[in-house]
Enzyme design. Sequence first.
Site, mmCIF file in Angstrom:
data_model
loop_
_atom_site.group_PDB
_atom_site.id
_atom_site.type_symbol
_atom_site.label_atom_id
_atom_site.label_comp_id
_atom_site.label_asym_id
_atom_site.label_seq_id
_atom_site.Cartn_x
_atom_site.Cartn_y
_atom_site.Cartn_z
ATOM 1 N N ARG A 119 0.780 -1.012 0.001
ATOM 2 C CA ARG A 119 0.001 -0.161 -0.033
ATOM 3 C C ARG A 119 0.783 1.328 0.075
ATOM 4 O O ARG A 119 0.398 2.292 -0.409
ATOM 5 C CB ARG A 119 -1.009 -0.005 1.174
ATOM 6 N N SER A 165 34.715 41.559 -2.158
ATOM 7 C CA SER A 165 33.599 41.097 -2.989
ATOM 8 C C SER A 165 33.774 40.259 -4.401
ATOM 9 O O SER A 165 34.735 41.273 -5.057
ATOM 10 C CB SER A 165 32.361 42.188 -2.982
#
Length: 455
Positions: free
Chosen positions: A17, A391
């Site tokens: 199931r 950055s």
Amino acid sequence: MARTCLAVVLAAGDATRMKSSKSKVLHTVGNLPLIAHVTHAAAAAGVDKVALVVGRDAEAVTKAASNEVAIPVSAVEQTERKGTGHAVLMARDIIAEGFDDVVVLYGDAPLIDPESLKAAITERGKGADVVVLGFRAADPTGYGRLIERDGALVAIREHKEATVEERAIDFCNGGIITFSGGEAISLLEAIGNDNAKGEFYLTDIVEIARARGLKCVAIEAPEADMMGCNTRPELADIEQVWQARARHAAMMSGVSMIDPGSVFLSYDTEFGTDVTIEPSVWFGPGVTVGAGATIHAFSHLEGAVVGEGATIGPFARLRPGTELAERAKVGNFCEIKKARVGVGAKVNHLTYIGDAVIGAGANIGAGTITCNYDGLNKHLTEIGEGSFIGSNSSLVAPVKIGNGAYVGSGSVVTNDVPEDALAIARARQENKPGRAHVLRERIAAFKAHKNSTKN
């Protein structure tokens, strides 16, 4: 002398199931297989040994059941499916080793509380030969009823076979049965299969025991403890109950959750006190969070150690092997993998750090990446204490940035940077006066030609 107890755990069922390619007991709740929840509960309740009845995926089920369990687990195979009584009898040789108590558990019922098991085993120790765990159901339809008389359990009656009066009973069979180890094999062998399905039902053991003059009782436990899993929706229901329990335990231990229902925990998630968790945070296996840390919203952590006072997210991902020291910061849209981030170091925005060591107080600028993979191998990036990475920098591993060094924004660093040095690894900027006007005219002419061609 201390009593001894054997847990017979039934885990041979298929996943029909569930519509799954693997045994249903290998499906997980809180990132732990169902079967492991059961064996962990048995160990916590003081059980001395587990007899694991396996069928499908026997090797994998046995491995999952035995993982991180402090008691021995011995597997026995059930090749034919002839009911629960038949399944328990597969463990005959282990039962025969001699135990004071035998308790039958189910591999697809992972919510059983060790305290409920302890209560059943304790009741056995008081003189009952058979103890059944039951629960009170708001709607008992479909459940077997526990039929009691004068404080004794006299039968377990299936719903379809119960009388009108018996169907009014709300005390239902939870399936977990504890019985005398000395009587176990004899009782199990007496179970017959004279029923519509021709199967041997463990529940018949109550009436067999009663017929022999043995004492049978039922004790009550929370209904959730007995929840079993046969379908995917039931698995989801069990997950919700388990998560609610885990979140409640975490909050009671000193964790603040702004929206508890949106936080997903794993079976081994550990928190210090005064941790704050914002909404929609996912904790995979192997996460430890130190005292005073804050996990901001929509973060995903797995296999990571978060130090005291550290800050994570929002929208951060910590992958396995991440170790953040005290007061470290990992900001929004950052990913950290197999890296150590030192005390007070900052990885703030839109950054990937993998296979790296970052020293205390270092600052990693937005858009920085450690280029750790060459297509075949992973390489280490070392960023020293107090260093500053500008950055949009790319650090091509293996590479080492010295203590206190600076890396200029937009650099592609392929060589080591000495301590306290400034590294600039980008093309030199050129300014061409008046060329912007020429460029705009060229672009406009191209666009006009393109539009005229379309028409």
